[in-house]
Design an enzyme around this catalytic site. Structure first.
Site, PDB file in Angstrom:
ATOM      1  N   GLU A 173      12.099   9.692   1.398  1.00  9.93           N
ATOM      2  CA  GLU A 173      11.141  10.603   2.025  1.00  9.93           C
ATOM      3  C   GLU A 173       9.841   9.827   2.221  1.00  9.93           C
ATOM      4  O   GLU A 173       9.550   8.897   1.458  1.00  9.93           O
ATOM      5  CB  GLU A 173      10.887  11.821   1.114  1.00  9.93           C
ATOM      6  CG  GLU A 173      12.132  12.642   0.809  1.00  9.93           C
ATOM      7  CD  GLU A 173      12.709  13.321   2.047  1.00  9.93           C
ATOM      8  OE1 GLU A 173      11.930  13.696   2.935  1.00  9.93           O
ATOM      9  OE2 GLU A 173      13.949  13.461   2.117  1.00  9.93           O
ATOM     10  N   LEU A 216      10.145   1.158 -18.172  1.00 10.04           N
ATOM     11  CA  LEU A 216       9.738   1.477 -16.801  1.00 10.04           C
ATOM     12  C   LEU A 216       9.740   0.200 -15.972  1.00 10.04           C
ATOM     13  O   LEU A 216       9.586  -0.894 -16.517  1.00 10.04           O
ATOM     14  CB  LEU A 216       8.340   2.118 -16.794  1.00 10.04           C
ATOM     15  CG  LEU A 216       8.145   3.323 -17.724  1.00 10.04           C
ATOM     16  CD1 LEU A 216       6.719   3.866 -17.624  1.00 10.04           C
ATOM     17  CD2 LEU A 216       9.152   4.422 -17.385  1.00 10.04           C
ATOM     18  N   ASP A 237      -2.374   0.528   1.885  1.00 12.43           N
ATOM     19  CA  ASP A 237      -3.115   0.157   3.096  1.00 12.43           C
ATOM     20  C   ASP A 237      -4.537   0.718   3.083  1.00 12.43           C
ATOM     21  O   ASP A 237      -4.774   1.808   2.554  1.00 12.43           O
ATOM     22  CB  ASP A 237      -2.348   0.684   4.317  1.00 12.43           C
ATOM     23  CG  ASP A 237      -2.802   0.018   5.604  1.00 12.43           C
ATOM     24  OD1 ASP A 237      -3.509  -1.013   5.539  1.00 12.43           O
ATOM     25  OD2 ASP A 237      -2.456   0.533   6.685  1.00 12.43           O
ATOM     26  N   GLY A 238      -5.446  -0.038   3.684  1.00 10.49           N
ATOM     27  CA  GLY A 238      -6.805   0.473   3.880  1.00 10.49           C
ATOM     28  C   GLY A 238      -7.898  -0.256   3.111  1.00 10.49           C
ATOM     29  O   GLY A 238      -9.068   0.127   3.193  1.00 10.49           O
ATOM     30  N   GLY A 287      -9.223  -3.206   3.623  1.00 15.98           N
ATOM     31  CA  GLY A 287     -10.197  -3.859   4.516  1.00 15.98           C
ATOM     32  C   GLY A 287     -11.168  -2.847   5.093  1.00 15.98           C
ATOM     33  O   GLY A 287     -12.395  -3.053   5.082  1.00 15.98           O
ATOM     34  N   ARG A 288     -10.640  -1.723   5.588  1.00 14.14           N
ATOM     35  CA  ARG A 288     -11.515  -0.693   6.180  1.00 14.14           C
ATOM     36  C   ARG A 288     -12.446  -0.090   5.132  1.00 14.14           C
ATOM     37  O   ARG A 288     -13.612   0.184   5.408  1.00 14.14           O
ATOM     38  CB  ARG A 288     -10.652   0.416   6.819  1.00 14.14           C
ATOM     39  CG  ARG A 288     -10.153   0.047   8.209  1.00 14.14           C
ATOM     40  CD  ARG A 288      -9.087   0.994   8.665  1.00 14.14           C
ATOM     41  NE  ARG A 288      -7.832   0.717   7.991  1.00 14.14           N
ATOM     42  CZ  ARG A 288      -6.812   1.562   7.903  1.00 14.14           C
ATOM     43  NH1 ARG A 288      -6.911   2.781   8.425  1.00 14.14           N
ATOM     44  NH2 ARG A 288      -5.697   1.218   7.309  1.00 14.14           N
ATOM     45  N   ARG A 348      -3.161 -13.744   8.277  1.00 14.99           N
ATOM     46  CA  ARG A 348      -4.562 -13.303   8.112  1.00 14.99           C
ATOM     47  C   ARG A 348      -5.481 -14.512   7.941  1.00 14.99           C
ATOM     48  O   ARG A 348      -5.021 -15.615   7.626  1.00 14.99           O
ATOM     49  CB  ARG A 348      -4.662 -12.391   6.886  1.00 14.99           C
ATOM     50  CG  ARG A 348      -3.922 -11.097   7.126  1.00 14.99           C
ATOM     51  CD  ARG A 348      -4.144 -10.111   6.018  1.00 14.99           C
ATOM     52  NE  ARG A 348      -3.497  -8.874   6.396  1.00 14.99           N
ATOM     53  CZ  ARG A 348      -3.903  -7.663   6.048  1.00 14.99           C
ATOM     54  NH1 ARG A 348      -4.963  -7.521   5.290  1.00 14.99           N
ATOM     55  NH2 ARG A 348      -3.255  -6.589   6.444  1.00 14.99           N
ATOM     56  N   HIS A 385      -9.906  -5.636  -1.351  1.00 12.99           N
ATOM     57  CA  HIS A 385      -8.680  -5.995  -2.074  1.00 12.99           C
ATOM     58  C   HIS A 385      -8.921  -6.020  -3.580  1.00 12.99           C
ATOM     59  O   HIS A 385      -8.052  -5.629  -4.361  1.00 12.99           O
ATOM     60  CB  HIS A 385      -8.157  -7.356  -1.608  1.00 12.99           C
ATOM     61  CG  HIS A 385      -7.719  -7.363  -0.167  1.00 12.99           C
ATOM     62  ND1 HIS A 385      -6.892  -6.397   0.354  1.00 12.99           N
ATOM     63  CD2 HIS A 385      -8.014  -8.199   0.874  1.00 12.99           C
ATOM     64  CE1 HIS A 385      -6.683  -6.642   1.644  1.00 12.99           C
ATOM     65  NE2 HIS A 385      -7.360  -7.723   1.971  1.00 12.99           N
ATOM     66  N   ARG A 415       3.780   3.759   9.600  1.00 16.58           N
ATOM     67  CA  ARG A 415       4.892   2.834   9.898  1.00 16.58           C
ATOM     68  C   ARG A 415       5.310   2.136   8.609  1.00 16.58           C
ATOM     69  O   ARG A 415       4.587   2.172   7.606  1.00 16.58           O
ATOM     70  CB  ARG A 415       4.474   1.816  10.964  1.00 16.58           C
ATOM     71  CG  ARG A 415       3.216   1.063  10.645  1.00 16.58           C
ATOM     72  CD  ARG A 415       2.875   0.008  11.706  1.00 16.58           C
ATOM     73  NE  ARG A 415       1.541  -0.525  11.467  1.00 16.58           N
ATOM     74  CZ  ARG A 415       0.453  -0.150  12.116  1.00 16.58           C
ATOM     75  NH1 ARG A 415       0.519   0.754  13.081  1.00 16.58           N
ATOM     76  NH2 ARG A 415      -0.718  -0.667  11.822  1.00 16.58           N
TER      77      ARG A 415
END
Ligand code: FPP
Length: 246
Positions: A213, A143, A33-34, A36-37, A84, A50, A200
């Site tokens: 966790e 992996l 997240d983040g 765009g900001r 969006r 992005h 969230r």
């Protein structure tokens, strides 16, 4: 402490007990997240965030491999992200499609079996074919990289239940659901990291997160780096996991 070389040749000083020996931290999932900001702060369009986010994604995946993480999952595009603006959706889909073009080489370099989580039915046939070919061609690598795209946790559970109904099941167990999720090939996440200062789940790995966790940080995804990943891992090892026991 074990000293290792990472891909860029710099020496890593890893705590063997934490990162390698008992395999406790096997699976990290990232909510990236983040973007765009991060772009807005620089006076740039969100799409630019992005595109830098994809570069960060590649760096983080590589670093996780370097420190012995067996499974990495990233939340690239949710079932809700279609809401969006069209220009942003198109830009993310173009980044995703461009990544598919280079993913085989990247997978080979980083020993990654690339898997996709989510409903692929929404993608054009040529994209679906490339996704499926990549999954097949990279099966040999040890992996796992899960890319959640057109993914929703609720949608995934509904999909699993509908598949079970189609198979003729009339009662279902937790195991039935787990083995019919998009993640049936890997263990549940031990640690879910969300960048960008929000706390969230946003419909991510709802079933699988039961005993994960959580690590939330203010870092915006394009600024995510080795040090923050290490901090998240260190934080994880400070937790007592009881899985409902004492
Ligand atoms: C969340 O930041 C980010 C997304 C919804 C998209 C992330 C997608 C990519 C990094 C590209 C996907 C492609 C590959 C190959 C993994 P945000 O836009 O919600 O940021 P904001 O909270 O600052 O607005």
């Amino acid at each position: 402490m074990a000293n290792e070389q990472n891909h860029s040749g710099t020496e890593l000083c890893l705590d063997a007990e934490h990162f390698h020996v008992d395999g406790r931290l096997q699976h990290i999932a990232f909510i990236m997240d983040g973007n765009g900001r991060w772009a807005k702060k620089r006076g740039m369009p969100r799409e630019y965030g992005h595109s830098v986010g994809v570069k960060t994604f590649e760096k983080v995946i590589r670093y996780c491999g370097d420190i012995g993480i067996k499974v990495v999952t990233v939340y690239a595009f949710s079932t809700e992200n279609w809401k969006r603006p069209e220009v942003e959706v198109k830009a993310i889909m173009k980044l995703f499609s461009d990544y598919l073009d280079i993913a085989r080489k990247k997978a080979e370099e980083n020993n990654l079996h690339v898997c996709f989580l989510g409903d692929q039915g929404i993608f054009p046939e040529n994209v679906r074919n490339r996704m499926q070919a990549l999954e097949q061609e990279t099966r040999k690598y040890p992996l796992t990289l899960n890319i959640a795209v057109n993914y929703g946790g609720r949608d995934e559970i509904v999909h699993a239940v509908n598949t079970l109904i189609a198979e003729g099941k009339t009662t279902i167990t937790e195991d039935d659901i787990s083995t019919h999720l998009y993640t049936s090939h890997c263990p549940p996440p031990d640690l879910i990291v969300r960048t960008g200062a929000e706390q969230r789940l946003s419909n991510f790995l709802l079933w699988q997160a039961a005993y994960a966790e959580f690590y939330f940080c203010e870092t915006l995804w394009p600024d995510m780096g080795d040090a923050e990943v290490r901090a998240a891992c260190a934080d994880f090892y400070g937790r007592k996991r009881r899985f409902g026991g004492v």
